[in-house]
Design a protein around this motif. Structure first.
Motif, PDB file in Angstrom:
ATOM      1  N   LYS A 181       0.773  -1.048   0.173  1.00 28.91           N
ATOM      2  CA  LYS A 181       0.059   0.026   0.050  1.00 28.91           C
ATOM      3  C   LYS A 181       1.372   1.054  -0.086  1.00 28.91           C
ATOM      4  CE  LYS A 181      -3.978  -1.510   2.391  1.00 28.91           C
ATOM      5  NZ  LYS A 181      -4.966  -1.943   3.582  1.00 28.91           N
ATOM      6  N   SER A 182       2.234   0.992   1.002  1.00 25.05           N
ATOM      7  CA  SER A 182       2.791   2.448   1.043  1.00 25.05           C
ATOM      8  C   SER A 182       3.400   2.838  -0.139  1.00 25.05           C
ATOM      9  CB  SER A 182       3.853   1.936   2.451  1.00 25.05           C
ATOM     10  OG  SER A 182       5.229   1.542   1.608  1.00 25.05           O
ATOM     11  N   ARG A 183       4.115   1.700  -1.394  1.00 26.03           N
ATOM     12  CA  ARG A 183       4.510   1.480  -2.768  1.00 26.03           C
ATOM     13  C   ARG A 183       3.651   2.268  -3.455  1.00 26.03           C
ATOM     14  NH1 ARG A 183       5.124  -1.435  -6.674  1.00 26.03           N
ATOM     15  NH2 ARG A 183       3.682  -2.768  -5.993  1.00 26.03           N
ATOM     16  N   GLU A 184       2.659   1.699  -3.040  1.00 26.84           N
ATOM     17  CA  GLU A 184       1.136   2.353  -4.466  1.00 26.84           C
ATOM     18  C   GLU A 184       1.427   3.647  -3.685  1.00 26.84           C
ATOM     19  OE1 GLU A 184      -2.693  -0.217  -3.745  1.00 26.84           O
ATOM     20  OE2 GLU A 184      -1.209  -1.481  -4.757  1.00 26.84           O
ATOM     21  N   THR A 185       1.099   4.170  -3.040  1.00 23.35           N
ATOM     22  CA  THR A 185       0.698   5.460  -2.203  1.00 23.35           C
ATOM     23  C   THR A 185       2.198   6.228  -3.093  1.00 23.35           C
ATOM     24  OG1 THR A 185       1.580   5.232  -0.333  1.00 23.35           O
ATOM     25  CG2 THR A 185      -0.419   5.395  -0.491  1.00 23.35           C
ATOM     26  N   LEU A 186       3.461   5.621  -2.874  1.00 20.61           N
ATOM     27  CA  LEU A 186       4.717   6.216  -3.017  1.00 20.61           C
ATOM     28  C   LEU A 186       4.666   6.605  -4.900  1.00 20.61           C
ATOM     29  CD1 LEU A 186       6.778   4.598  -0.156  1.00 20.61           C
ATOM     30  CD2 LEU A 186       6.005   7.716  -0.978  1.00 20.61           C
ATOM     31  N   SER A 187       4.493   5.109  -5.152  1.00 22.92           N
ATOM     32  CA  SER A 187       4.264   5.954  -6.986  1.00 22.92           C
ATOM     33  C   SER A 187       3.478   6.765  -7.190  1.00 22.92           C
ATOM     34  CB  SER A 187       3.697   4.870  -7.351  1.00 22.92           C
ATOM     35  OG  SER A 187       2.350   4.250  -6.428  1.00 22.92           O
ATOM     36  N   GLU A 188       1.857   7.271  -6.515  1.00 25.89           N
ATOM     37  CA  GLU A 188       0.971   8.301  -6.362  1.00 25.89           C
ATOM     38  C   GLU A 188       1.697   9.634  -6.456  1.00 25.89           C
ATOM     39  OE1 GLU A 188      -2.495   6.738  -4.995  1.00 25.89           O
ATOM     40  OE2 GLU A 188      -3.420   5.152  -5.922  1.00 25.89           O
ATOM     41  N   GLU A 189       1.852   9.901  -5.091  1.00 26.82           N
ATOM     42  CA  GLU A 189       2.539  10.696  -5.009  1.00 26.82           C
ATOM     43  C   GLU A 189       4.183  10.900  -5.756  1.00 26.82           C
ATOM     44  OE1 GLU A 189       4.016  10.373  -1.124  1.00 26.82           O
ATOM     45  OE2 GLU A 189       1.338  10.221  -0.005  1.00 26.82           O
ATOM     46  N   VAL A 190       4.747  10.290  -5.714  1.00 28.00           N
ATOM     47  CA  VAL A 190       6.109  10.224  -7.465  1.00 28.00           C
ATOM     48  C   VAL A 190       4.869  10.827  -8.723  1.00 28.00           C
ATOM     49  CG1 VAL A 190       8.144   9.473  -8.715  1.00 28.00           C
ATOM     50  CG2 VAL A 190       7.760   9.034  -6.235  1.00 28.00           C
ATOM     51  N   LYS A 191       4.305  10.270  -8.995  1.00 21.28           N
ATOM     52  CA  LYS A 191       3.429  11.132 -10.183  1.00 21.28           C
ATOM     53  C   LYS A 191       3.166  12.810  -9.413  1.00 21.28           C
ATOM     54  CE  LYS A 191       2.529   6.427 -12.023  1.00 21.28           C
ATOM     55  NZ  LYS A 191       0.731   5.376 -11.557  1.00 21.28           N
ATOM     56  N   LEU A 192       2.582  12.776  -8.694  1.00 22.27           N
ATOM     57  CA  LEU A 192       1.635  13.711  -8.444  1.00 22.27           C
ATOM     58  C   LEU A 192       3.195  15.025  -8.491  1.00 22.27           C
ATOM     59  CD1 LEU A 192      -0.509  13.029  -5.775  1.00 22.27           C
ATOM     60  CD2 LEU A 192      -1.251  13.623  -7.674  1.00 22.27           C
ATOM     61  N   ALA A 193       4.683  14.769  -7.922  1.00 24.30           N
ATOM     62  CA  ALA A 193       5.300  15.415  -7.890  1.00 24.30           C
ATOM     63  C   ALA A 193       5.871  15.944  -9.557  1.00 24.30           C
ATOM     64  CB  ALA A 193       6.192  15.213  -6.835  1.00 24.30           C
ATOM     65  N   ASN A 194       5.983  14.968  -9.737  1.00 25.39           N
ATOM     66  CA  ASN A 194       6.408  15.210 -11.212  1.00 25.39           C
ATOM     67  C   ASN A 194       5.865  15.966 -12.258  1.00 25.39           C
ATOM     68  OD1 ASN A 194       8.679  13.081 -11.068  1.00 25.39           O
ATOM     69  ND2 ASN A 194       7.682  11.036 -11.989  1.00 25.39           N
ATOM     70  N   GLN A 195       3.979  15.693 -12.070  1.00 25.34           N
ATOM     71  CA  GLN A 195       3.071  16.446 -12.540  1.00 25.34           C
ATOM     72  C   GLN A 195       3.527  18.277 -12.057  1.00 25.34           C
ATOM     73  OE1 GLN A 195      -0.609  15.245 -12.422  1.00 25.34           O
ATOM     74  NE2 GLN A 195      -0.263  13.103 -13.632  1.00 25.34           N
ATOM     75  N   ASN A 196       3.821  18.334 -10.533  1.00 23.65           N
ATOM     76  CA  ASN A 196       3.822  19.495 -10.132  1.00 23.65           C
ATOM     77  C   ASN A 196       5.665  20.077 -10.234  1.00 23.65           C
ATOM     78  OD1 ASN A 196       1.530  19.405  -8.563  1.00 23.65           O
ATOM     79  ND2 ASN A 196       2.332  18.411  -6.657  1.00 23.65           N
ATOM     80  N   ILE A 197       6.318  19.593 -10.439  1.00 20.24           N
ATOM     81  CA  ILE A 197       7.217  19.798 -10.984  1.00 20.24           C
ATOM     82  C   ILE A 197       7.687  20.564 -12.673  1.00 20.24           C
ATOM     83  CG2 ILE A 197       9.604  19.342 -12.018  1.00 20.24           C
ATOM     84  CD1 ILE A 197       9.958  16.999  -9.334  1.00 20.24           C
ATOM     85  N   THR A 198       6.616  19.680 -13.824  1.00 21.35           N
ATOM     86  CA  THR A 198       6.498  20.191 -14.661  1.00 21.35           C
ATOM     87  C   THR A 198       5.217  21.052 -15.181  1.00 21.35           C
ATOM     88  OG1 THR A 198       4.569  18.522 -15.308  1.00 21.35           O
ATOM     89  CG2 THR A 198       7.035  17.743 -15.562  1.00 21.35           C
TER      90      THR A 198
END
Length: 785
Positions: free
Chosen positions: A713-730
């Motif tokens: 579950k934490s890995r899934e949440t972290l992957s989603e957070e990483v995606k959101l972070a990448n989107q925020n960075i872009t």
């Protein structure tokens, strides 16, 4: 999980910084828009000033043209004046009429000249005023230009700071992204390892479960075959119908007593604080004992309150003894809990203490009402507190009666039937709820009273602090009584249930049955602990009754057979050891025989050598034979004294052969017996260790499975957070690029505008300088004229 929380905190910080930068960006956008509006207004003003300057230049041109005309007119008039003066001088002699005509023309010229001079002065004044106004406007425009340049520099500095900040944020986000990728890789690797470990643990769990199932089947078959005897199934063969020991009930009773002990400790602490702070308040209000003596009634009241610990502390101590008396190996019912009587006595003494201090408490509240600054609202609250204290004391009296009734069966048998016990417990639960309601009402009224007292002008800091402490103790008392009431209501079914009633009857358990139950439990525990010792097998009761004569008359009983089997096993072990011993003796004999053969060969060689060189060969041979015989005897004796080593599958045994062979056999048997017992003990400990390891592995496997699920579950949440972070960075990069581009465009536009303004100002300065030079030249010409 710590990594996940760190990432969440970092992302929250980044989000906060981004929101701050976004707000600053909005402010800067607004400031730029305001500056653009101000620049537009300045452009309009500059246009208006240019128009006014052009008008003034036109006026200057017209004035200069008019001035030139007037100058020419003045020159002509001066020439005419000179001509007329010359004519007048010539015509003086001719008569008075021409002179009079000349004077008139002179006066006309003077008036005209005076008008022209006044007009010239007025024009000079207007020109000076226009020049001053132009200078003032030029200074204002210069100062405004400097301010705009400063603002543009500030905006440029802000833009540079924002660009650097955005670049730092992007770099930090990129580093966080790389670190998160590394963490995700490590988490995936750990997840793979956890999966492998869980698979291994599941395999071990399956093996342990299969082994445990096999052991359960084996034990159940043994129980069905060997232990079918049930003492309570047939009441015809049982004179004492003793109920079985309920270990689950004992564990539940122990747990409930532990929870009740915690609640009683909280209640005792709250009561101690309440009585102590009440004593402090009596010394402070309505009269402060440090300034003037308090009333005798309050002195007696404070003296009684000072003794509260002697009545409150025994409640905790007696209940602690009650909790310690309830163990897994005891029988916990109302008839056997003897320590409940001590708790009931201590509760009765505390109730008597409350009854003793009740009138003093009521009189103290009346004294507070008689104080000079006591308002009507305070009087009403004191009356409500009087009724609350009476209600609390009456509820404590009811609790005392119910607790004494519950403590009676432990003192006198048949004091309380089972039907009445459930009713008493139900009434006790209702009484605890009413106690909670009464104390809650008292706390509410006292809170209102304290708020009214704070409005009095004579209230002191000491009184307010004591009131706050008293309110805190009342709050803790309310919470502890509420917890006790809910706890008692939740466990009411357990209190009213009859866990130790004999089967087939509704009679309660008496102390004799409890003693016999504990004795049977001890016997069963001793039997289970000593089950590895040889004991006769138990048989069903009916079969025992029917086969009693056969079992008594039979010579081949099970005990005899087990003894014979044990004896035969011991004989087999002893014979195996003897066999190994004699095999070792045979090996030693072979070695000795080889040595003797070697010695005989050496002696024969020596004898042959001696016979070849000695005169008396028979005597030498005899002497050598005698010496060799003595040496062999000595070696045999020495070898007889050496220890013999016997090895077997069971272990190793070292024996020293002596003359007393019987004692040796007994010691050997004793050693074998001790070795077997030690081996059995080791096997039992290993079995227990393996059982505990199996349970531990089972729990660890379950924990690992849970951890694996949480990690997924934490890995899934972290992957989603990483995606959101990448989107925020872009998105941030895009916004940064757009803002940077807009700021660059605005700066270029401002720089162009400033250049154009500088050019217009330089042109205006040149025109103004030319106008000044022209005006100065005209003025000099006028002065020269």
């Amino acid at each position: 999980m710590a990594n996940v929380t760190d990432l969440q905190t970092k992302y929250s910080k980044l989000a906060q910084e981004y929101s701050k930068l976004r707000a600053q960006n909005q402010v800067l956008k607004k400031a730029v828009v305001d500056e653009q509006a101000s620049s537009l207004s300045l452009k309009e003003q500059l246009k208006q000033r240019d128009q006014s300057l052009r008008k003034q230049e036109q006026e200057m041109d017209s004035l200069s043209f008019r001035n030139q005309q007037l100058a020419k007119r003045v020159e002509l008039l001066q020439e005419e004046l000179a001509v007329s003066e010359a004519k007048g001088k010539k015509g003086k002699s001719k008569g008075d009429s021409p002179s009079q005509h000349g004077l008139e023309t002179q006066s006309v010229f003077d008036e005209d000249l005076q008008k022209k001079i006044e007009e010239n002065e007025r024009l000079h004044i207007q020109f000076y005023e226009a020049d001053e106004q132009h200078r003032r406007q030029e200074a204002e425009l210069k100062s405004r230009l400097q301010e705009l340049e400063k603002d543009s520099e500030q905006h440029q500095a802000v833009v540079d700071g924002l660009t650097t900040k955005y670049m730092d944020t992007i770099e930090r986000l990129q580093s966080d992204k790389a670190r998160l990728e590394v963490k995700t890789q490590t988490l995936e690797r750990e997840a793979k390892e956890c999966r492998m470990r869980t698979e291994e643990c599941q395999q071990q769990l399956r093996r342990c479960q299969s082994e445990l199932n096999r052991q359960v089947k084996q034990s159940s078959s043994v129980i069905q075959e060997k232990v079918p005897f049930n003492d309570t199934k047939f009441s015809d063969y049982n004179s004492l119908n003793v109920p079985p020991h309920n270990r689950r009930h004992q564990l539940k009773a122990r747990d409930v007593a532990g929870q009740a002990l915690n609640f009683i400790q909280d209640l005792v602490a709250a009561l101690l604080n309440f009585h102590s702070y009440t004593e402090q308040r009596v010394h402070i209000y309505p009269l402060d004992s440090s300034i003037e003596p308090i009333s005798p009634l309050n002195q007696k009241f404070s003296q009684y309150l000072h003794e509260n610990a002697a009545y409150v502390r025994p409640l905790e101590d007696s209940f602690l003894q009650l909790h310690q008396s309830i163990t897994e190996d005891t029988v916990t019912v109302l008839e056997t809990v003897v320590k409940l009587k001590n708790f009931a006595d201590n509760f009765s003494s505390y109730t008597h203490f409350l009854q003793k201090i009740l009138p003093y408490q009521l009189k103290s509240l009346e004294e507070e009402c008689e104080a000079p600054l006591c308002t009507a609202a305070l009087t009403a609250k004191n009356q409500e507190l009087q009724s609350d204290t009476k209600k609390v004391t009456s509820v404590f009296e009811k609790l005392q009666n119910y607790i004494n009734i519950l403590a009676l069966p432990s003192v006198r048998q048949d004091a309380l039937p089972q039907s009445s016990t459930s009713a008493v417990f139900t009434q006790l639960a209702a009484c605890l709820h009413s106690l909670h309601d009464a104390i809650k009402e008292m706390s509410k009224h006292y809170n209102q009273k304290a708020s009214l007292e704070q409005e009095l002008p004579t209230v002191t800091q000491k009184l307010s602090t004591t009131s706050e402490c008293l309110l805190g103790s009342l709050g803790s008392l309310t919470s502890s009584t509420g917890k006790i009431a809910t706890f008692f209501s939740n466990n009411l079914d357990f209190f009213t249930s009859s866990a130790y009633s004999p089967r087939g009857s509704t009679v309660t358990l008496n102390p004799l049955q409890a003693e016999s139950m504990l004795a049977n439990k001890k016997k069963a525990a001793a039997y289970i602990n000593a089950i590895k010792k040889p004991r006769p097998q138990s048989v069903p009761y009916r079969e025992a009754l029917t086969n009693r004569r056969i079992l008594t008359s039979s010579t081949e009983s099970r005990e005899g057979l087990t003894q014979q089997v044990q004896q035969s096993q011991e004989k087999i072990a002893r014979l195996e050891q003897e066999k190994e011993h004699w095999l070792l003796e045979a090996q030693l004999g072979k070695v000795r025989l080889e040595k003797e053969n070697q010695r005989i060969a050496d002696l024969e060689s020596q004898l042959a050598a001696a016979l070849g060189g000695s005169p008396n060969p028979q005597a030498a041979a005899a002497s050598t034979l005698a010496q060799s015989h003595e040496e062999t005897e000595k070696e045999q004796k020495a070898a007889g004294k050496e220890t013999t080593l016997c090895t077997s599958l069971v272990g190793m045994l070292c024996t020293t052969p002596t003359v007393e062979h019987v004692a040796d056999e007994e010691s050997r048997e004793q050693l074998i017996k001790t070795h077997y017992m030690a081996r059995v003990g080791e096997l039992t400990t290993q079995l227990q260790i393996s059982d505990s390891k199996a349970v531990h592995f089972h729990s660890e496997c379950r924990a690992l499975a849970k951890r694996l699920a949480i990690a997924e579950k934490s890995r899934e949440t972290l992957s989603e957070e990483v995606k959101l972070a990448n989107q925020n960075i872009t998105r941030l990069q895009d916004e940064l690029a757009t803002t940077k581009r807009s700021y660059e465009d605005q700066l270029s536009m401002m720089s162009d505008h400033l250049c154009s303004m500088n050019e217009t100002l330089s042109k205006q300065r040149e025109e103004i300088d030319t106008l000044k030079l022209g005006s100065k030249g005209n003025a000099k010409k006028n002065k020269g004229r």
